[in-house]
Design a protein around this motif. Structure first.
Motif, mmCIF file in Angstrom:
data_model
loop_
_atom_site.group_PDB
_atom_site.id
_atom_site.type_symbol
_atom_site.label_atom_id
_atom_site.label_comp_id
_atom_site.label_asym_id
_atom_site.label_seq_id
_atom_site.Cartn_x
_atom_site.Cartn_y
_atom_site.Cartn_z
ATOM 1 N N MET A 103 -11.291 24.161 -1.486
ATOM 2 C CA MET A 103 -10.162 24.665 -2.208
ATOM 3 C C MET A 103 -10.278 24.265 -3.670
ATOM 4 N N ARG A 104 -9.889 25.178 -4.535
ATOM 5 C CA ARG A 104 -9.866 24.830 -5.955
ATOM 6 C C ARG A 104 -8.744 25.615 -6.618
ATOM 7 N N ILE A 105 -8.348 25.161 -7.778
ATOM 8 C CA ILE A 105 -7.334 25.844 -8.568
ATOM 9 C C ILE A 105 -8.045 26.662 -9.632
ATOM 10 N N SER A 106 -7.663 27.909 -9.765
ATOM 11 C CA SER A 106 -8.199 28.775 -10.806
ATOM 12 C C SER A 106 -7.076 29.026 -11.807
ATOM 13 N N VAL A 107 -7.342 28.734 -13.083
ATOM 14 C CA VAL A 107 -6.322 28.894 -14.120
ATOM 15 C C VAL A 107 -6.775 29.971 -15.084
ATOM 16 N N ARG A 108 -5.852 30.866 -15.432
ATOM 17 C CA ARG A 108 -6.149 31.929 -16.391
ATOM 18 C C ARG A 108 -5.107 31.920 -17.491
ATOM 19 N N PHE A 109 -5.577 32.131 -18.705
ATOM 20 C CA PHE A 109 -4.684 32.205 -19.849
ATOM 21 C C PHE A 109 -4.789 33.605 -20.442
ATOM 22 N N GLY A 110 -3.664 34.187 -20.715
ATOM 23 C CA GLY A 110 -3.686 35.457 -21.421
ATOM 24 C C GLY A 110 -2.990 36.585 -20.712
ATOM 25 N N GLY A 111 -2.274 37.343 -21.497
ATOM 26 C CA GLY A 111 -1.653 38.578 -21.034
ATOM 27 C C GLY A 111 -0.815 38.452 -19.786
ATOM 28 N N LYS A 112 -0.894 39.481 -18.988
ATOM 29 C CA LYS A 112 -0.090 39.539 -17.766
ATOM 30 C C LYS A 112 -0.654 38.682 -16.645
ATOM 31 N N ALA A 113 -1.902 38.271 -16.754
ATOM 32 C CA ALA A 113 -2.557 37.536 -15.675
ATOM 33 C C ALA A 113 -2.515 36.026 -15.861
ATOM 34 N N ALA A 114 -1.729 35.523 -16.804
ATOM 35 C CA ALA A 114 -1.692 34.081 -17.037
ATOM 36 C C ALA A 114 -1.079 33.372 -15.842
ATOM 37 N N GLY A 115 -1.660 32.231 -15.484
ATOM 38 C CA GLY A 115 -1.120 31.440 -14.389
ATOM 39 C C GLY A 115 -2.211 30.705 -13.652
ATOM 40 N N ALA A 116 -1.830 30.163 -12.524
ATOM 41 C CA ALA A 116 -2.770 29.410 -11.705
ATOM 42 C C ALA A 116 -2.771 30.004 -10.301
ATOM 43 N N SER A 117 -3.918 29.966 -9.668
ATOM 44 C CA SER A 117 -4.006 30.429 -8.284
ATOM 45 C C SER A 117 -4.892 29.476 -7.506
ATOM 46 N N VAL A 118 -4.653 29.403 -6.232
ATOM 47 C CA VAL A 118 -5.448 28.566 -5.341
ATOM 48 C C VAL A 118 -6.508 29.454 -4.705
ATOM 49 N N VAL A 119 -7.741 29.009 -4.772
ATOM 50 C CA VAL A 119 -8.860 29.772 -4.226
ATOM 51 C C VAL A 119 -9.458 28.973 -3.077
ATOM 52 N N VAL A 120 -9.572 29.626 -1.932
ATOM 53 C CA VAL A 120 -10.150 28.986 -0.756
ATOM 54 C C VAL A 120 -11.316 29.836 -0.283
ATOM 55 N N ARG A 121 -12.454 29.229 -0.114
ATOM 56 C CA ARG A 121 -13.626 29.969 0.378
ATOM 57 C C ARG A 121 -13.495 30.182 1.880
ATOM 58 N N ALA A 122 -13.530 31.435 2.301
ATOM 59 C CA ALA A 122 -13.369 31.768 3.714
ATOM 60 C C ALA A 122 -14.438 31.115 4.586
ATOM 61 N N ALA A 123 -15.626 30.919 4.042
ATOM 62 C CA ALA A 123 -16.697 30.300 4.817
ATOM 63 C C ALA A 123 -16.379 28.839 5.143
ATOM 64 N N ARG A 124 -15.634 28.178 4.265
ATOM 65 C CA ARG A 124 -15.323 26.759 4.481
ATOM 66 C C ARG A 124 -13.999 26.555 5.210
ATOM 67 N N ALA A 125 -13.077 27.516 5.082
ATOM 68 C CA ALA A 125 -11.773 27.393 5.737
ATOM 69 C C ALA A 125 -11.324 28.771 6.222
ATOM 70 N N PRO A 126 -11.975 29.312 7.245
ATOM 71 C CA PRO A 126 -11.649 30.660 7.695
ATOM 72 C C PRO A 126 -10.228 30.794 8.226
ATOM 73 N N HIS A 127 -9.631 29.703 8.619
ATOM 74 C CA HIS A 127 -8.282 29.716 9.178
ATOM 75 C C HIS A 127 -7.181 29.637 8.114
ATOM 76 N N ALA A 128 -7.517 29.325 6.878
ATOM 77 C CA ALA A 128 -6.507 29.074 5.846
ATOM 78 C C ALA A 128 -5.605 30.281 5.603
#
Length: 87
Positions: free
Chosen positions: A1-26
């Motif tokens: 799991m990691r946090i992805s942060v974006r700055f700018g325009g309408k897409a600014a914010g943070a999102s949590v990214v989980v790799r399906a291969a490592r946590a298929p149940h998430a």
């Protein structure tokens, strides 16, 4: 799991990214933060499907710490602006 942060325009914010291969149940367990059930094949047998209760974990945690996260993101943006000379 990691946090992805974006700055700018309408897409600014943070999102949590989980790799399906490592946590298929998430994703099914999270169920977009809502209680309920999801269906899946029993032990991989696609001819037999079962329902299972969702157990949201990320959405409730994010809601509970929303204000603190906003403050920390604001502080990080301010520091970045100061380092680059924009402020």
């Amino acid at each position: 799991m990691r946090i992805s942060v974006r700055f700018g325009g309408k897409a600014a914010g943070a999102s949590v990214v989980v790799r399906a291969a490592r946590a298929p149940h998430a994703r099914p367990y999270e169920h977009l933060g809502s209680p309920g059930t999801f269906r899946h094949p029993a032990y991989g047998n696609r001819r037999v499907w079962v329902e299972q209760a969702a157990r949201p974990f990320l959405f409730p945690a994010a809601r509970a710490t929303r204000e603190r996260a906003v403050q920390q993101i604001d502080q990080a943006v301010e520091r970045a602006l100061q380092r680059t000379g924009w402020r």
